[in-house]
Design an enzyme around this catalytic site. Structure first.
Site, PDB file in Angstrom:
ATOM      1  CG  PHE A 310      -1.789  -1.068   1.548  1.00 31.51           C
ATOM      2  CD1 PHE A 310      -2.893  -1.252   0.815  1.00 31.51           C
ATOM      3  CD2 PHE A 310      -1.331  -2.395   2.225  1.00 31.51           C
ATOM      4  CE1 PHE A 310      -3.839  -2.531   1.103  1.00 31.51           C
ATOM      5  CE2 PHE A 310      -2.022  -3.208   2.423  1.00 31.51           C
ATOM      6  CZ  PHE A 310      -3.137  -3.394   1.741  1.00 31.51           C
ATOM      7  CG  ASP A 311       0.998   5.757  -1.724  1.00 36.16           C
ATOM      8  OD1 ASP A 311       2.095   6.104  -0.963  1.00 36.16           O
ATOM      9  OD2 ASP A 311       0.352   6.858  -1.952  1.00 36.16           O
TER      10      ASP A 311
END
Length: 617
Positions: A310-311
């Site tokens: 995930f960013d």
């Protein structure tokens, strides 16, 4: 003639069924054998006509199709005067095809619903200022349009005047209305629940978000997975093999009825249709819930994920940070804040917006010689002063002196989970701000659902400092979290997991800054909100950036993969049972075989259709 027969295939099926019913009613009542025989012969010939035409068309392109097997079987049955079986087999085959088409149309209901939502007309402002109804194809970019209560928004555009609430379910899958006012973006195909607005057309026709969604879902439903391509290749050789087997059986046994029964029993119809119907239904369910799955191959890879990356900003967090802590050093702070605001006004980064909101009203100065330092910040000239705005790495690059007090402040800010914005003027540090973003509501629970669905590793990669990343990671219970990462660092990390560790990796980001990682990952998932870049760069798009759709998307692909395997098992199992029954029982014949064969096709279609109602438990 061929076109006429195929066009009236359903009518032929009906007539054939009536003739068969007439034959048997006559047999059981009057007992006239001529009526019985001729009714069945006519039913056989009528029913065989469209099947034979389809077989001929297949052979012209050098394909031995199911129609070829059935045509040979029916001709053989007529030659040995087995009129009952020839008539019943043709009727069942045609009736089965009719039911298949009816049920398959239901599995494609999602794309049909989308197409029906497409706007057909618009109220366009003419040169005299009046609004006239025109076809949506006649709207060009820059035209001003009027949208009234209850009407569909005809194009992607920007609100010029008016206010209202819009149902954006066709784009995002979310039925709650969204408030719109001057400057708001609106999408084609959405519905204005209340109010009246005027919009300027930004994108029209196929270029609208809605047009691209329809195009993508159509492409996805027509695409083929590796499993489908394998089954197509298998059927290509399997069908001629059945034909050869039947010939060998006749050669050794001289029992033509046994040979033509094998032709009917060996038809691979359920096997050919089982996998595509599962994929189409799964993609349709996703489209209804604001999840774009770009094809069958995506479903296959998505269902086998073991790692999700995930960013942070805009993905795990809201993406609307604000200044939580600040420290000032030295004199002339108001002037320093004015210079800082002048530089940040040049940027559209979320941190810049947070800083500008914190500073508020100030005096802006012209900014010159701007240099954007990748992964660091901005260096520029403001009123003849050299201003550096960015993170600690930028300060070190610019040789800004960081004393013990400042280092202590930096450590404290980072420990509290802040992203740092430092400002130096003419080589002297003046401002330290700590900016924090809020974690998206419900994200922690959604991550737990992903773990229950079999995702072993939940990893966060962020350009923020490690302290900020660690705080978010601890709160969300992530497996790993890495900060201070540039886009190329993230891409290298994704490549390492895939190539060196052999993991199936999904990357979830905003589809813009993270495009290298989205492209490299086995599955790129964009928190889209319908943006062009998100739609084009990723394999999966969550249309309204709703993180809670992610567990549904993963659960749906796993359910689709299971459904596909079930259909293959049903199809292969039925063929094996039929052939075993032929060899080891007395009751199996052509008619019963065709009935079971068509029943297996309906079984796999109905099993696939269950996916249209799928919901994550």
């Amino acid at each position: 003639m061929q076109r006429y027969i195929l066009k009236n295939k359903n009518l032929i099926t009906l007539i054939s069924g009536v003739l068969i019913a007439t034959a048997f009613i006559n047999l059981w009542t009057v007992g006239n054998m001529d009526i019985f025989v001729w009714s069945l012969v006519i039913a056989s010939i009528l029913g065989a006509a469209p099947i034979a035409i389809q077989a001929y068309q297949a052979l012209r392109v050098k394909v031995v199709s199911i129609d070829v097997l059935v045509t040979i079987a029916v001709i053989g049955a007529l030659l040995i005067q087995s009129y009952e079986e020839s008539a019943i087999v043709t009727f069942l085959f045609l009736f089965g095809a009719f039911l298949e088409q009816r049920t398959l149309n239901k599995t494609r209901s999602a794309i049909k619903e989308l197409t029906e939502m497409a706007p057909e007309s618009a109220l366009k402002q003419m040169e005299n200022g009046e609004f006239v109804e025109v076809e949506v194809d006649d709207v060009d970019e820059g035209d001003v349009l009027l949208v009234k209560t209850g009407a569909k928004v005809p194009v992607d555009g920007t609100v010029l005047t008016g206010e209202g609430s819009i149902n954006e379910a066709s784009i995002t899958g979310e039925s709650l209305p969204v408030g719109k006012e001057k400057g708001s973006n609106v999408f084609a195909g959405t519905i204005l629940d209340n109010g009246t607005i005027q919009i300027v057309a930004d994108r029209v026709g196929e270029d609208t978000t809605f047009g691209k969604i329809i195009e993508l879902v159509e492409e996805a439903q027509d695409s083929k997975s590796e499993a489908e391509r394998f089954i197509d290749r298998f059927a290509k050789y399997y069908t001629p093999a059945v034909l050869v087997l039947a010939f060998i059986v006749w050669l050794f046994s001289r029992d033509i009825e046994l040979a033509i029964t094998i032709l009917v029993l060996g038809c691979p119809g359920a096997l050919v249709i089982g996998v595509p119907v599962s994929n189409v239904a799964g993609i349709g369910n996703g489209a209804r819930h604001g999840i774009l799955l770009k094809g069958s191959e995506v479903i296959s890879d998505f269902s086998r994920l073991d790692t999700m990356i995930f960013d942070k900003t805009g993905t795990l967090t809201v993406g609307n940070p604000s200044v939580a802590e600040k420290e000032y050093y030295g004199d002339n702070i108001d002037e320093a804040l004015g210079y800082l605001a002048s530089v940040e006004r040049e940027s559209d980064h979320p941190l810049a917006k947070a800083v500008l909101e914190e500073i508020g009203a100030t005096t802006f100065s012209p900014v010159e010689n701007t240099e954007v330092v990748k992964g660091g910040g901005i260096v520029a000239s403001v009123n003849g002063h050299k201003v550096a705005v960015g993170n600690l790495a930028l300060m070190e690059r610019e040789d800004i002196e960081i004393n013990e007090k400042t280092r202590s402040d930096v450590e404290r800010f980072e420990k509290n989970g802040n992203s740092l914005v430092l400002t130096a003027i003419d080589g002297e540090l003046k401002v330290l701000m700590g900016v924090r973003d809020r974690i998206r509501p419900g994200v922690k629970e959604d991550l737990q659902k992903l773990k229950k669905l079999g995702v072993k590793n939940l990893v966060m990669l962020s350009g923020d400092n490690q302290g900020t990343v660690d705080v978010v990671s601890r709160e969300l219970g992530l497996t790993e979290a890495h900060g201070n990462m540039l886009p190329e660092d993230k891409a290298a990390y994704v490549r390492k997991l895939i190539e060196e560790k052999g993991q199936k990796v999904a990357f979830i980001g905003d589809g813009v800054n993270d495009s290298p990682s989205l492209a490299l990952a086995n599955i790129g998932i964009a928190m889209g909100s319908g943006t062009d870049v998100a739609i084009e760069t990723s394999d999966v798009v969550l249309m309204n950036s709703d993180f809670s759709r992610l567990p549904h998307a993963l659960g749906l692909t796993k359910a689709t993969a299971r459904n596909m395997k079930q259909n293959i098992f049903i199809a292969v199992g039925v063929v094996l049972v039929l052939l075993a029954s032929l060899l080891f029982s007395e009751w199996m014949n052509m008619s019963i075989g065709m009935l079971v064969h068509e029943g297996s096709i309906l079984a796999v279609i109905l099993n696939g259709m269950r996916l249209l109602r799928y919901k994550l438990r």
